[in-house]
Design a protein around this motif. Structure first.
Motif, mmCIF file in Angstrom:
data_model
loop_
_atom_site.group_PDB
_atom_site.id
_atom_site.type_symbol
_atom_site.label_atom_id
_atom_site.label_comp_id
_atom_site.label_asym_id
_atom_site.label_seq_id
_atom_site.Cartn_x
_atom_site.Cartn_y
_atom_site.Cartn_z
ATOM 1 N N LEU A 1 8.377 2.211 7.708
ATOM 2 C CA LEU A 1 7.264 1.283 7.863
ATOM 3 C C LEU A 1 6.694 0.951 6.497
ATOM 4 O O LEU A 1 6.473 1.852 5.667
ATOM 5 N N HIS B 1 5.253 -4.259 12.872
ATOM 6 C CA HIS B 1 5.094 -3.021 13.635
ATOM 7 C C HIS B 1 3.702 -3.023 14.262
ATOM 8 O O HIS B 1 2.693 -3.008 13.551
ATOM 9 N N ASP C 1 0.839 -1.204 0.000
ATOM 10 C CA ASP C 1 0.000 0.000 0.000
ATOM 11 C C ASP C 1 0.876 1.258 0.000
ATOM 12 O O ASP C 1 0.725 2.135 -0.849
ATOM 13 N N LYS C 2 1.812 1.342 0.965
ATOM 14 C CA LYS C 2 2.683 2.524 1.015
ATOM 15 C C LYS C 2 3.893 2.238 1.906
ATOM 16 O O LYS C 2 3.889 1.310 2.720
ATOM 17 N N SER D 1 3.448 -0.752 4.707
ATOM 18 C CA SER D 1 2.073 -1.256 4.836
ATOM 19 C C SER D 1 1.782 -2.132 3.628
ATOM 20 O O SER D 1 2.035 -1.725 2.471
ATOM 21 N N TYR D 2 1.231 -3.318 3.844
ATOM 22 C CA TYR D 2 1.060 -4.269 2.746
ATOM 23 C C TYR D 2 -0.245 -5.034 2.924
ATOM 24 O O TYR D 2 -0.899 -4.967 3.981
ATOM 25 N N GLU E 1 6.785 9.740 2.279
ATOM 26 C CA GLU E 1 5.837 8.655 1.993
ATOM 27 C C GLU E 1 5.879 8.323 0.511
ATOM 28 O O GLU E 1 6.009 9.209 -0.340
ATOM 29 N N ALA F 1 -4.235 -7.241 6.156
ATOM 30 C CA ALA F 1 -3.342 -6.077 6.069
ATOM 31 C C ALA F 1 -2.316 -6.162 7.190
ATOM 32 O O ALA F 1 -2.597 -6.681 8.276
ATOM 33 N N VAL G 1 1.704 -4.267 8.795
ATOM 34 C CA VAL G 1 2.720 -3.229 8.735
ATOM 35 C C VAL G 1 4.015 -3.817 9.262
ATOM 36 O O VAL G 1 4.041 -4.407 10.351
ATOM 37 N N ASP G 2 5.098 -3.653 8.490
ATOM 38 C CA ASP G 2 6.404 -4.142 8.912
ATOM 39 C C ASP G 2 7.339 -2.966 9.186
ATOM 40 O O ASP G 2 7.283 -1.927 8.513
#
Length: 737
Positions: free
Chosen positions: A74, A99, A63-64, A76-77, A232, A83, A85-86
Motif C-alpha cells: 500500500l 485501496h 507519506d509511506k 499512502s500519498y 514499512e 490524501a 492510498v493505492d
C-alpha cells in the motif's frame, strides 16, 4: 468451588464474551481474504528502492509504503490537500487501484476492541478476555474431571444433549479459545501501557546531510533490501531537508540519508516489540491466515457455550425445590443432606421430606456442604448424593468430607447414591461418604443403596426399607418434572411367551389418526413424533399412578413409529396396563434421552447381548445398521416356539448383512442354557472380536447382566483386560433394570 468459579463469570459475561467472540470470528476471515486478494508473484525479487522509485514516479509526495502481513503493498500519498492510498503490484510497483478499507470491517473492529464505547469499552473487552481465560481453564478442568482425567479428554462424552453440546464444543475449541483469550488479555494490557509493547523505543538521533535529495530508486541502502523484508518505508518530510527515510524490517528500524542513501543508524527491535508482534499475529491471524481461520472457528463455539451453559444453569435452578415446613436444623429430628450436580437429586430429597413431614417427623433439608457442627435434637441423618465426573463430589458436597472429619456427633445414618451404571465409577462418591461415616463410627440406619438413572421405582423400594426401620410406611412416589407428553395410539402388537409364563408384547405406537374433517389441517400441518433414537427411553404413566415407568425404545423417530418390548410382571401396574392395551388404545408418553447407551462411531465389531425384553434397543441398533457394520447378537429366551422375539426380522437382518451372527439360546429346551453360557462357549471367537476393538452393549435384567459380566471377565482375563477397563473406555455399555 470449581463449578462456581466456572458458572459465575460465564453467566455474568455471557453476552459480552459472545459479542467479542462473534466479532472476532468475523475478523478472523479477513487475513484469509486479504491473502487471496493480494496479487500473487512467485517471489519478491524486486528491491525496496525499485518499488519506491516506481511509486514516486506516480505520486509527487509519498507519506509511506507499507507491506501488510498478507503481502499487499500500500502506498499512502498526498496530492495537494488530498490524501489517498493505492494498492500497487508487488512485482512492478504499478498502481492496481485505490485501496478503500471496508466500513463494515472498521465497524466490526471497533466493536471488537472497544464495544464502540471508547476507553470504557476497551476495559470491558479486556475483562471479557479475562473471563474467557477463566471459563476455558475451569471448563477444561471440569471436563477432565468428568471424563476421568486429562488422558481421557478424547473419550466419548455422555449426558443430556445440552451437556454433550456444551462439553463437545469446549473440547474442540478449548485450545483456540485459550490462545485467543490469553493473547487478547495481553493486547488489552499493552493498550493501557500496563505492559510494554516496544512502540516507544527510540532510534538514535540522526539527521540527514541536508543536500539535494537523490531519486529514491537510486539509494544504495534501499537497493540492498528485498521487498520480501519490507514492513514499512516512511518518506522524509518534504519541508525538512535534514529529514530521513525510516525503513522498518523484521530486524529493526534503519534511518537513511535522503541525499546519499547512507544508512545513518540502525535500531533492532526490542524483545518487548518482538513479543508484541508475535502475540498480535497469534491473536489476529495477520500473517498466519490458516491460524486465523482456526481461531475463528473456535470463537464460533462461544455462542454455543453461552446458550447451552445458560440452559444448564437454568435447569439446575429450576429443579431446586422449595421445601415447605423445613424445620430448623437445631429443632429437627431428621436431617436430610443433599449432594446434587444437576439438581435432580433435590427433587428426590423433596419427595422424601414431604413423606417424612406427613408422617409427623420434623425434617430439615440442606446441602451436604451445610453440615452443621451439631444437631441437638436429631435422631437420624439421611444423605442423598449424586457423583460428579470421575467419582468426585458434586459442587454442593465438595466440603462435606472435610467437615465430617471435624464432626463430633454420631447419628444413625442412611446413604443413598444416585448415578448411571454406564459410568465406570457409579455412585463412587456415595460409597466414599458411607465409608467415611463408618470409619467415624456412625451406625448405619440401613445399608447404603444406589439409584440408577433416577429410577422412581428403586427410590420407592428404598423408601419401603427406610419406613420399615422407622416404623412408618413411607410411600415415596417421586415424580420428576416431565417434559411435554405426546398422545400415541397402539397400531400393532405381537404377543409372545404366554406358554412359558413370560407374557411379553412388542407394542408399536404411532400418532393418533385424526377425524376426517381435520384431514386438510393435517395435510397442511402434519404432526410429527418427538425426536428419539433407538436406546432412548419412553416414559409412560399408567392409570392410577403418578410415577412414570421407562422402557427402552426399539425404534427411532426416523422410522415413523415408536416401538417398545414389555414383559408383563406379576402385579406390575404399567406392564399390565400395556400388555392389556387394545388396538387403538392410547398412552401419553414423553422421551427421556439416553445418550450413554449408543453404539460408538467405530468400524470395529458390535457385540449385542440381551435377554427377554432387553432385545428392544438392540433390535433398534440393528435396524439402523445400514452401513452393515459387523454385529453379533447374543440373546436369551425361554422357548423358541413361544418367546423368540423378532425372529423374522432378525432373519432378515442376517440376510441383508445388518446382523453378522445370531446366537439365540433358550433355557427351557433340551441342552438349553442362558446367554452367559453361550458367551463362555464362544470364548475363542469373542476374544478375536475383542482384540479388534469390539464394543459390547448389554440390555436386560440385572441378574442377567451380572452373569454376562462374570463370563466376559473370564474371557477378558486371558487378554489382560476386564469389563471395568472396557467400561472406562466406553467399550462396555449397560442398560439394565
Amino acid at each position: 468451588m470449581l463449578r462456581q468459579i466456572h458458572s459465575l463469570p460465564g453467566l455474568i459475561a455471557a453476552l459480552l464474551v459472545a459479542v467479542l467472540a462473534l466479532t472476532g470470528a468475523i475478523l478472523s476471515v479477513q487475513p484469509a481474504l486479504e491473502h487471496v486478494a493480494a496479487p500473487s508473484v512467485a517471489t519478491d525479487t524486486i528491491s525496496v528502492a525499485a518499488l519506491a522509485g516506481a511509486a514516486q514516479a506516480q505520486h509527487a509526495e509519498i507519506d509511506k509504503i507499507v507491506k501488510t502481513a498478507s503481502g499487499s503493498v500500500l502506498v499512502s500519498y498526498f496530492e495537494g490537500d488530498k490524501a489517498g492510498v493505492d494498492l500497487v503490484d508487488r512485482a512492478t510497483g504499478q498502481v492496481i487501484g485505490p485501496h478503500t478499507p471496508s466500513a463494515t470491517i472498521r465497524f466490526v473492529t471497533d466493536l471488537h476492541r472497544s464495544l464502540l464505547l471508547g476507553t470504557a469499552g476497551r476495559v470491558a473487552a479486556g475483562l471479557g478476555a479475562l473471563a474467557m481465560v477463566i471459563l476455558t481453564i475451569t471448563g477444561a478442568m471440569m471436563l477432565a474431571a468428568r471424563l476421568g482425567g486429562w488422558a481421557a479428554l478424547l473419550k466419548p462424552i455422555r449426558g443430556r444433549s445440552r451437556q454433550r453440546w456444551h462439553a463437545q464444543a469446549g473440547r474442540l475449541a478449548m485450545v483456540g479459545l485459550l490462545l485467543t483469550a490469553l493473547t487478547g488479555c495481553y493486547l488489552s494490557l499493552t493498550s493501557f501501557e500496563l505492559v510494554p509493547d516496544g512502540s516507544t523505543q527510540q532510534s538514535p538521533a540522526a539527521s540527514g546531510s541536508g543536500a539535494d535529495r537523490a531519486p529514491v530508486g537510486s539509494l544504495a541502502a534501499l537497493k540492498a533490501i528485498d521487498l520480501a523484508d519490507l514492513r514499512e518505508l516512511a518518506f522524509p518530510y518534504a519541508a525538512d531537508p535534514t529529514d530521513t527515510y525510516r525503513l522498518t524490517t523484521a530486524a529493526g528500524v534503519t534511518q537513511i540519508d535522503a541525499a546519499t542513501g547512507e544508512a545513518l543508524s540502525f535500531q533492532p527491535h526490542s524483545a518487548a516489540r518482538q513479543i508484541y508482534e508475535l502475540i498480535y499475529m497469534l491473536h489476529t491471524g495477520q500473517g498466519l491466515w490458516p491460524l486465523g481461520l482456526l481461531l475463528g472457528l473456535s470463537a464460533l463455539a462461544v455462542p454455543v457455550f453461552a446458550v447451552t451453559g445458560a440452559m444448564i444453569w437454568w435447569q439446575r435452578r429450576r429443579f431446586l425445590p422449595r421445601f415447605e415446613s423445613n424445620s430448623p436444623a437445631s429443632a429437627a429430628d431428621t436431617i436430610i443432606l443433599v449432594g446434587s450436580e444437576g439438581g435432580s437429586t433435590w427433587g428426590f430429597a423433596k419427595t422424601l421430606h414431604v413423606a417424612l413431614t406427613r408422617a409427623g417427623y420434623k425434617a430439615h433439608a440442606a446441602s451436604m456442604n451445610a453440615l452443621a457442627p451439631s444437631y441437638p435434637k436429631a435422631a437420624r441423618m439421611l444423605i442423598l448424593t449424586a457423583t460428579y465426573g470421575d467419582g468426585t463430589a458434586p459442587a454442593n458436597a465438595n466440603a462435606f468430607l472435610t467437615r465430617l472429619a471435624r464432626h463430633k456427633a454420631k447419628l444413625p445414618v442412611a446413604v443413598l447414591g444416585f448415578g448411571d451404571r454406564c459410568f465406570p465409577k457409579f455412585c463412587r462418591f456415595a460409597d466414599d461418604v458411607a465409608a467415611a461415616l463408618a470409619t467415624k463410627g456412625w451406625p448405619a440406619l440401613i445399608e447404603t443403596d444406589r439409584i440408577d438413572r433416577q429410577s422412581a421405582q428403586s427410590f420407592a423400594l428404598w423408601g419401603e426399607q427406610l419406613g420399615a426401620v422407622l416404623g412408618h410406611k413411607l410411600a415415596l412416589a417421586h415424580v420428576a418434572e416431565r417434559p411435554r407428553t405426546t398422545a400415541l395410539e397402539l397400531v400393532k402388537r405381537l404377543d409372545f411367551g404366554s406358554e412359558v409364563q413370560a407374557p411379553t408384547a412388542i407394542l408399536t405406537f404411532a400418532l393418533p389418526s385424526l377425524p376426517a374433517e381435520r384431514t386438510v389441517w393435517r395435510r397442511l400441518f402434519p404432526a410429527s413424533l418427538p425426536h428419539f433414537d433407538a436406546g432412548d427411553l419412553v416414559g409412560i404413566v399408567p392409570p392410577g399412578s403418578t410415577v412414570p415407568r421407562y422402557y427402552s425404545l426399539a425404534s427411532s423417530s426416523r422410522d415413523g413409529f415408536l416401538e417398545i418390548c414389555v414383559r408383563k410382571q406379576p402385579g406390575g401396574l404399567c406392564s399390565g396396563f400395556l400388555n392389556d392395551l387394545p388396538f387403538g388404545g392410547r398412552i401419553d408418553a414423553f422421551i427421556k434421552s439416553n445418550p450413554a447407551f449408543r453404539p460408538n462411531a467405530s468400524a470395529a465389531p458390535l457385540i449385542l447381548i440381551g435377554a427377554g425384553a432387553g432385545i428392544a434397543p438392540l433390535m433398534g441398533f440393528l435396524r439402523a445398521n445400514r452401513p452393515r457394520r459387523e454385529a453379533h447378537l447374543y440373546w436369551g429366551g425361554r422357548s423358541p416356539a413361544s418367546d423368540f422375539l423378532y425372529r423374522d426380522e432378525l432373519a432378515s437382518c442376517v440376510a441383508d448383512g445388518r446382523l453378522t451372527g445370531l446366537n439365540a439360546v433358550f433355557s427351557r429346551v433340551a441342552d438349553g442354557g442362558h446367554v452367559q453360557d453361550r458367551l463362555t462357549d464362544d470364548a475363542q471367537s469373542l476374544s478375536a472380536l475383542l482384540r479388534r476393538g469390539a464394543q459390547i452393549m448389554v440390555c436386560g435384567g440385572r441378574d442377567m447382566a451380572d452373569g454376562v459380566s462374570l463370563a466376559l471377565d473370564a474371557i477378558l482375563a486371558q487378554m489382560g483386560l476386564s469389563t471395568a477397563e472396557l467400561r472406562a473406555s466406553g467399550l462396555y455399555l449397560e442398560d439394565v433394570y
